[in-house]
Design a protein around this motif. Structure first.
Motif, short mmCIF file in Angstrom:
data_model
loop_
_atom_site.label_atom_id
_atom_site.label_comp_id
_atom_site.label_asym_id
_atom_site.label_seq_id
_atom_site.Cartn_x
_atom_site.Cartn_y
_atom_site.Cartn_z
N GLN A 15 0.97 -1.27 0.08
CA GLN A 15 -0.10 -0.02 0.05
C GLN A 15 0.88 1.18 -0.07
O GLN A 15 2.16 1.17 0.37
CB GLN A 15 -0.79 -0.11 1.05
CG GLN A 15 -1.85 -1.07 1.43
CD GLN A 15 -2.58 -1.22 2.75
OE1 GLN A 15 -2.96 -0.05 3.28
NE2 GLN A 15 -2.77 -2.49 3.36
N VAL A 16 0.28 2.28 -0.47
CA VAL A 16 0.99 3.48 -0.27
C VAL A 16 1.45 4.18 1.05
O VAL A 16 0.78 3.60 2.09
CB VAL A 16 0.03 4.74 -0.75
CG1 VAL A 16 0.71 6.30 -0.61
CG2 VAL A 16 -0.32 4.74 -2.34
N GLY A 17 2.81 4.35 1.46
CA GLY A 17 3.34 4.43 2.63
C GLY A 17 4.02 3.33 3.14
O GLY A 17 4.65 3.44 4.19
N THR A 33 10.02 4.04 0.70
CA THR A 33 8.42 4.07 0.76
C THR A 33 7.95 4.31 -0.35
O THR A 33 8.30 5.28 -1.15
CB THR A 33 8.56 5.48 1.77
OG1 THR A 33 9.30 5.06 3.20
CG2 THR A 33 7.12 5.50 2.31
N LEU A 34 6.81 3.47 -0.56
CA LEU A 34 5.96 3.70 -1.76
C LEU A 34 5.25 4.98 -1.88
O LEU A 34 4.34 5.15 -0.88
CB LEU A 34 4.96 2.35 -1.54
CG LEU A 34 5.65 1.23 -2.41
CD1 LEU A 34 4.52 0.11 -1.99
CD2 LEU A 34 5.95 1.11 -3.67
N GLU A 35 5.06 5.46 -2.78
CA GLU A 35 4.46 6.71 -3.09
C GLU A 35 3.76 6.79 -4.47
O GLU A 35 4.63 6.51 -5.49
CB GLU A 35 5.24 7.92 -2.86
CG GLU A 35 5.89 8.34 -1.45
CD GLU A 35 6.81 9.70 -1.40
OE1 GLU A 35 6.49 10.35 -1.92
OE2 GLU A 35 8.04 9.47 -1.24
N ALA A 36 2.39 7.09 -4.46
CA ALA A 36 1.96 7.10 -5.97
C ALA A 36 2.55 7.91 -6.97
O ALA A 36 2.68 9.11 -6.43
CB ALA A 36 0.37 7.38 -5.74
N LYS A 38 5.62 8.09 -8.18
CA LYS A 38 7.12 8.23 -8.09
C LYS A 38 7.80 7.13 -8.70
O LYS A 38 7.02 6.05 -9.03
CB LYS A 38 7.40 8.16 -6.62
CG LYS A 38 7.00 9.30 -5.81
CD LYS A 38 7.57 10.51 -6.23
CE LYS A 38 7.70 11.97 -5.47
NZ LYS A 38 8.26 11.73 -4.05
N HIS A 49 6.73 3.19 -8.90
CA HIS A 49 6.19 2.90 -7.57
C HIS A 49 4.92 2.18 -7.92
O HIS A 49 4.39 1.33 -7.30
CB HIS A 49 5.83 3.64 -6.59
CG HIS A 49 7.18 4.25 -6.08
ND1 HIS A 49 7.27 4.99 -4.62
CD2 HIS A 49 8.55 4.36 -6.48
CE1 HIS A 49 8.66 5.27 -4.35
NE2 HIS A 49 9.42 4.87 -5.65
N ASP A 50 4.06 2.38 -8.71
CA ASP A 50 2.70 1.99 -9.05
C ASP A 50 2.73 0.61 -9.53
O ASP A 50 1.62 0.16 -9.24
CB ASP A 50 2.00 3.01 -10.22
CG ASP A 50 1.58 4.50 -9.80
OD1 ASP A 50 1.67 4.66 -8.38
OD2 ASP A 50 1.66 5.10 -10.43
N ILE A 53 2.23 -0.89 -6.07
CA ILE A 53 1.05 -0.68 -5.21
C ILE A 53 -0.18 -1.74 -5.60
O ILE A 53 -0.51 -1.72 -6.74
CB ILE A 53 0.70 0.69 -5.53
CG1 ILE A 53 1.78 1.83 -4.84
CG2 ILE A 53 -0.67 1.24 -4.74
CD1 ILE A 53 1.56 3.19 -4.94
#
Length: 313
Positions: A15-17, A33-36, A38, A49-50, A53
Motif C-alpha cells: 500500500q501507499v506508505g 517508501t511507496l508513493e503514488a 513516483k 512505484h505504481d 502498489i
C-alpha cells in the motif's frame, strides 16, 4: 477487535506508505517508501512505484535496464540496520537476546534508558504490545528526536504503549511496579539504586555494555548493591554458512562482538542473596583489587586471604 499497532503494515498487498525492501541479483538491499506516481531509480534503470502498489509481497519487478528485483517488506532486523541513526543501534542479535533472556512478555511494564536511534525501543514495543508500557529515557534531545521518528515510521504512527522522556533516568525515574529494566548506557551502575526501587520482586534488570571494563564494573556493582541475585554476563556471535552443492563452509565474515549483556533478578525486600557455592579463582580478590567503587573490597570485605573470598552464585 482492532489490530495491534503496526500489524496492518506487516501483511497484505503493498500500500501507499509501506516500506519496501528490494533485493538485487547480488543480494544487495534497497529500502524506500511507496508513493503514488513516483519512480525508483538505480544505476541499472528505474520502475514506477505504481507497479508495486496493490501487488503482493514476493513480487519481482524489472527495471528499464531489465534487472530483476525481489520486493518484500523489510523485517524489523532489516529496518533497524537501514534506518537513520543518531547513536549506534542495538544490533538485532543483541535485541533478540534481550527479548529472550530479559523475558519481555505481552503487557509487560518496561523501563529503558538510552534510547539511541530507536532500534531496541522498536523491538520492545512489538513484544509488549499495545497493553504494555515502555518508558524510555534519553539524555540527548537530538537522539530522542531521531529515535521517535524511526519508531513512528516503523509502526505507522505513535505507539500507544510508548512514553519518551528526555533526561537522566536516575534523576527522572518515577515509575513503580516495573517488570523489566533495560539499561543501554555508558555507566549503568549509576542507576542501580533507582531501578532497584522501581523493579518488582522477581523483576529483571538487563544491562547492555560495550567494553570489558564496563562489564566488570556492572557485574561487581550489581553484587555490591545486595538486592539482586547473582548477575549473569555473556555475549553472542553469529556466523553464517555458505551452502551450495558440496561446497558447505562457514562464511569468511561474521557478526562478532557488538556488546556484552548482563541480567539479574530483583530479590524481595529484606532478602540477602545466597552465598556462592563456587569459590572465586585464586587472586581474583588479591592485594591489587580495590573494588570498582574505590573502597577496599579485598576478600569481599571479609578479611580472608586472597582467592578465598566467599561470594554469591
Amino acid at each position: 477487535m482492532s489490530e495491534p499497532t503496526g500489524a496492518a503494515r506487516r501483511r497484505g498487498p503493498f500500500q501507499v506508505g509501506d516500506q519496501v525492501q528490494l533485493t538485487d541479483p547480488k543480494g544487495r538491499h534497497y529500502t524506500f517508501t511507496l508513493e503514488a506516481g513516483k519512480n525508483f531509480h538505480t544505476h541499472k534503470g528505474s520502475f514506477p512505484h505504481d507497479e508495486l502498489i496493490g501487488a503482493p509481497e514476493g513480487t519481482v519487478v524489472r527495471t528499464t535496464g531489465n534487472v530483476a528485483y525481489l520486493a518484500l517488506r523489510p523485517l524489523l532486523p532489516d529496518y533497524v540496520l537501514s534506518m537513520p541513526r543518531g547513536a549506534a543501534v542495538v544490533y538485532p542479535k543483541d535485541a533478540g537476546q534481550i527479548l529472550a533472556f530479559a523475558d519481555i512478555f505481552p503487557g509487560a511494564r518496561v523501563v529503558e534508558a538510552g534510547v539511541g536511534s530507536g532500534s531496541l525501543s522498536s523491538f520492545l514495543l512489538r513484544a509488549i504490545g499495545d497493553q504494555g508500557m515502555l518508558h524510555s529515557y534519553e539524555r540527548r534531545a537530538d537522539f530522542a528526536e531521531i529515535a521517535q521518528a524511526n519508531v513512528e515510521r516503523y509502526f505507522g504512527g505513535p505507539h500507544p504503549a510508548w512514553q519518551l522522556t528526555i533526561g537522566d533516568l536516575q534523576d527522572n525515574l518515577s515509575d513503580t511496579d516495573v517488570d523489566r529494566v533495560i539499561l543501554d548506557m555508558l555507566a549503568p551502575w549509576e542507576c542501580l539504586e533507582a531501578v532497584s526501587k522501581a523493579l518488582v520482586p522477581g523483576g529483571i534488570l538487563c544491562c547492555y555494555v560495550a567494553t570489558t571494563t564496563q562489564l566488570a564494573r556492572t557485574v561487581e556493582s550489581i553484587r555490591e548493591i545486595g538486592c539482586f541475585a547473582e548477575p549473569q554476563p555473556w555475549e553472542s556471535m553469529i556466523r553464517n554458512w555458505h551452502v551450495e552443492g558440496l561446497a558447505v563452509r562457514p562464511d569468511h565474515r561474521m557478526i562478532g562482538h557488538t556488546g556484552f549483556l548482563v541480567t539479574a533478578r530483583r530479590l524481595a525486600d529484606g532478602v540477602e542473596p545466597p552465598m556462592r557455592r563456587r569459590r572465586p579463582a585464586k587472586g581474583a580478590y588479591g592485594e591489587d583489587y580495590t573494588g570498582w567503587g574505590g573502597k577496599d573490597a579485598q576478600a569481599g570485605g571479609s578479611g580472608e586471604a586472597a582467592g578465598g573470598a566467599p561470594g554469591r552464585d
